[in-house]
Motif scaffolding. Sequence first.
Motif, short mmCIF file in Angstrom:
data_model
loop_
_atom_site.label_atom_id
_atom_site.label_comp_id
_atom_site.label_asym_id
_atom_site.label_seq_id
_atom_site.Cartn_x
_atom_site.Cartn_y
_atom_site.Cartn_z
N LEU A 22 -11.27 12.49 3.69
CA LEU A 22 -10.84 11.25 3.05
C LEU A 22 -10.41 11.48 1.61
O LEU A 22 -9.43 10.89 1.14
CB LEU A 22 -11.95 10.21 3.13
N GLU A 23 -11.11 12.35 0.91
CA GLU A 23 -10.74 12.68 -0.47
C GLU A 23 -9.39 13.38 -0.51
O GLU A 23 -8.58 13.14 -1.43
CB GLU A 23 -11.82 13.55 -1.11
N GLN A 24 -9.12 14.25 0.47
CA GLN A 24 -7.82 14.91 0.53
C GLN A 24 -6.70 13.88 0.69
O GLN A 24 -5.67 13.96 0.02
CB GLN A 24 -7.79 15.89 1.71
N VAL A 25 -6.91 12.95 1.59
CA VAL A 25 -5.91 11.91 1.85
C VAL A 25 -5.73 11.02 0.62
O VAL A 25 -4.61 10.60 0.29
CB VAL A 25 -6.28 11.09 3.09
N ASN A 26 -6.81 10.73 -0.08
CA ASN A 26 -6.70 9.92 -1.29
C ASN A 26 -5.83 10.60 -2.34
O ASN A 26 -5.08 9.94 -3.07
CB ASN A 26 -8.09 9.63 -1.87
N LEU A 57 0.58 22.58 3.37
CA LEU A 57 -0.68 22.67 2.63
C LEU A 57 -1.90 22.83 3.56
O LEU A 57 -3.04 22.77 3.11
CB LEU A 57 -0.85 21.42 1.76
N ASP A 58 -1.61 23.02 4.86
CA ASP A 58 -2.68 23.24 5.86
C ASP A 58 -3.67 22.09 5.93
O ASP A 58 -4.89 22.31 6.05
CB ASP A 58 -3.42 24.56 5.59
N ILE A 59 -3.18 20.87 5.84
CA ILE A 59 -4.02 19.69 6.03
C ILE A 59 -3.80 19.22 7.47
O ILE A 59 -2.66 18.95 7.86
CB ILE A 59 -3.64 18.56 5.05
N PRO A 60 -4.85 19.10 8.29
CA PRO A 60 -4.67 18.80 9.72
C PRO A 60 -4.37 17.33 10.02
O PRO A 60 -5.14 16.64 10.70
CB PRO A 60 -6.01 19.24 10.33
N ILE A 61 -3.24 16.89 9.53
CA ILE A 61 -2.78 15.51 9.79
C ILE A 61 -1.55 15.59 10.67
O ILE A 61 -0.61 16.33 10.38
CB ILE A 61 -2.48 14.78 8.47
N PHE A 62 -1.56 14.83 11.76
CA PHE A 62 -0.49 14.89 12.75
C PHE A 62 -0.08 13.48 13.17
O PHE A 62 -0.89 12.55 13.14
CB PHE A 62 -0.96 15.65 14.00
N ALA A 63 1.18 13.34 13.58
CA ALA A 63 1.63 12.08 14.17
C ALA A 63 1.03 11.96 15.57
O ALA A 63 0.91 12.96 16.28
CB ALA A 63 3.15 12.04 14.24
N ASN A 98 -8.86 21.11 -3.47
CA ASN A 98 -9.78 22.25 -3.49
C ASN A 98 -10.57 22.26 -2.18
O ASN A 98 -10.52 21.30 -1.41
CB ASN A 98 -10.71 22.22 -4.71
N ASN A 99 -11.29 23.32 -1.93
CA ASN A 99 -11.99 23.51 -0.65
C ASN A 99 -13.21 22.62 -0.47
O ASN A 99 -13.81 22.61 0.61
CB ASN A 99 -12.42 24.98 -0.49
N TYR A 100 -13.59 21.90 -1.50
CA TYR A 100 -14.83 21.11 -1.42
C TYR A 100 -14.57 19.63 -1.14
O TYR A 100 -15.51 18.84 -1.06
CB TYR A 100 -15.64 21.27 -2.72
N LEU A 101 -13.32 19.27 -1.00
CA LEU A 101 -12.99 17.86 -0.78
C LEU A 101 -13.23 17.46 0.68
O LEU A 101 -13.00 18.24 1.60
CB LEU A 101 -11.52 17.59 -1.13
N THR A 102 -13.68 16.25 0.88
CA THR A 102 -13.81 15.71 2.24
C THR A 102 -12.41 15.34 2.74
O THR A 102 -11.46 15.20 1.94
CB THR A 102 -14.68 14.45 2.25
#
Length: 294
Positions: free
Chosen positions: A125-129, A181-187, A119-123
């Motif tokens: 770190l919470e998204q990654v968890n 999912l539009d999460i800004p995680i990159f190699a 959801n839009n309220y997660l930090t």
Amino acid sequence: MQSNKEIGALLRLIDDPDLEVYDTVATKLFQYGKEIIPRLEQLWEITHDEAVQERIELLIHRVHFNQLQQDVLEWSQSKHPELLRGALLVARFQYPDLNLPAILTQFDQMRRNIWLELNNYLTPLEQVNIFNTILYNYYKLQGHELTEREPKHFFINQVLESKQGNAYSIGVLYLALCDILDIPIFAVDVPRQFIFAYIDTLHSFFSLETEGISQVKFYIDPISGMVYTQKDVEAYLKKINAKGNELFYAPIMSKRIIYKMMEELALCYQYRREDQKAAEIKQLMKLLEENDNV
């Protein structure tokens, strides 16, 4: 009709003991492309001579590999090469008859399971968890070190089937899910490692026109989902005597990731003395080199 007659005549000559005759036959059959494969497979099933079976297997492999080269070239020349498709091409090297719809269905189910928890309220770190809980606890993905030199751990279909993989195969799955999912995680290109960075972009409150400032929040190891801080990465770089280089913290693109994946896979085959497979993987790497700086 004429082509069927010619194919039939050529197939009858595939066991010719004269190597010149066989080479001519193999070349003509190869020119038919992938449409010849079902006929070759049928012939293999009714052939009892192992030497002739080996000829048929080699010819089938030549046809598959030629098609794979064409597809890798097409992928590398596309404007925005998709990472997941690149990994599927790598898997097709070992599994030419890959069941793509089944793999994409499994991928979409993973995406849906993660999406339902976000959801839009997660930090960050919470998204990654959430990612880690679903991938490593619910799906029970298990990462293996590259030093195990196990080729099967590079193939994304095997990750989905056996839940076993390495930093590249599990990592590609992780990155592809983040992308959709539009999460800004990159190699990022940290030496001797394949790790990710959560890169947040901060925009000015006063002006939306100014370019955002990228900020690395933390790093993630795709083998286990373990999170590292900037200090952890800096300590590692100091330990291996790698001088501060901004490139270590910059995202790397899909083609570079697939190139590095192929590079490690070729090393695996070399370690296992499967030199022909190593040479073919290097041929695929050259196709990526020719179309861009990787």
